[in-house]
Design an enzyme around this catalytic site. Structure first.
Site, mmCIF file in Angstrom:
data_model
loop_
_atom_site.group_PDB
_atom_site.id
_atom_site.type_symbol
_atom_site.label_atom_id
_atom_site.label_comp_id
_atom_site.label_asym_id
_atom_site.label_seq_id
_atom_site.Cartn_x
_atom_site.Cartn_y
_atom_site.Cartn_z
ATOM 1 N N ARG A 82 0.837 -1.203 0.000
ATOM 2 C CA ARG A 82 0.000 0.000 0.000
ATOM 3 C C ARG A 82 0.864 1.242 0.000
ATOM 4 N NH1 ARG A 82 -5.348 1.530 3.160
ATOM 5 N NH2 ARG A 82 -5.528 3.672 2.456
ATOM 6 N N ASP A 94 -6.959 -2.222 1.869
ATOM 7 C CA ASP A 94 -7.470 -1.360 2.923
ATOM 8 C C ASP A 94 -8.075 -2.285 3.978
ATOM 9 O OD1 ASP A 94 -8.262 1.075 4.097
ATOM 10 O OD2 ASP A 94 -10.212 1.020 3.113
ATOM 11 N N ASP A 96 -10.058 -2.059 7.638
ATOM 12 C CA ASP A 96 -10.702 -1.144 8.574
ATOM 13 C C ASP A 96 -11.310 -1.926 9.727
ATOM 14 O OD1 ASP A 96 -10.305 1.165 7.041
ATOM 15 O OD2 ASP A 96 -12.177 0.870 5.928
#
Ligand code: ROI
Length: 161
Positions: A82, A94, A96
């Site tokens: 990333r 990603d 989360d």
């Protein structure tokens, strides 16, 4: 152990493979056990001009403290290449923290429940595969209620690989 739900997304460099590698990495976290992974879903980016995303949710049982888990998730994102070139930009991975037990967390680095769960079909529908039907967020909202307000539009559930 606390039950944690982690949202995963990728729109670069073979997204489904990125998610599979992320699941593998989550399975190796210390003081933690991977408890489940949803199907993978594809959808258009919420921002125009980006490749389509592949998203999924993982359930993790862990004794890690929230910010230690956040550090570990950011290390996995970085390991998978990333690059933070622009906020909201395309990304290889990603991760989360959506929910962390029934905790409410509001510190600069981390807000839980994740503030956009309710608007995002690509989070709610995979979460609903793993979470109990009567799940309530720490702020009192029920998953059933959030699903009812967020139509399954533009999501494509991929066949299990
Ligand atoms: N759109 C989709 N479909 N899935 C995502 O994970 C996602 N993540 C983002 C933005 C760019 C807002 N759009 C997204 O950060």
């Amino acid at each position: 152990m606390e039950r944690i739900y982690i949202g995963m997304g990728s729109n670069l460099a073979d997204p489904a493979e990125q998610l599979r590698s992320a699941v593998e990495a989550l399975g190796q976290l210390p003081q933690s056990e991977l408890a489940g992974v949803s199907a993978f879903y594809q959808s258009d980016s919420l921002l125009p001009g980006q490749p389509r995303y592949t998203n999924a949710v993982a359930a993790l049982d862990s004794n890690l403290a929230p910010l230690d888990l956040l550090d570990a998730l950011q290390a996995i994102e970085n390991d998978q290449g990333r690059e933070r070139l622009e906020r909201w930009g395309p990304r290889t991975l990603d991760l989360d923290i959506l929910l962390f037990g029934d905790r409410l967390i509001d510190v600069p680095r981390l807000k839980v429940p994740h503030y956009q769960i309710q608007e995002r079909a690509f989070v709610l529908y995979p979460l609903a595969e793993l979470a109990p039907a009567d799940l309530r967020l720490a702020d009192g909202r029920s998953l059933t209620e959030l699903l009812a307000a967020c139509p399954f539009v533009g999501l494509e559930r991929l066949p299990q690989a």
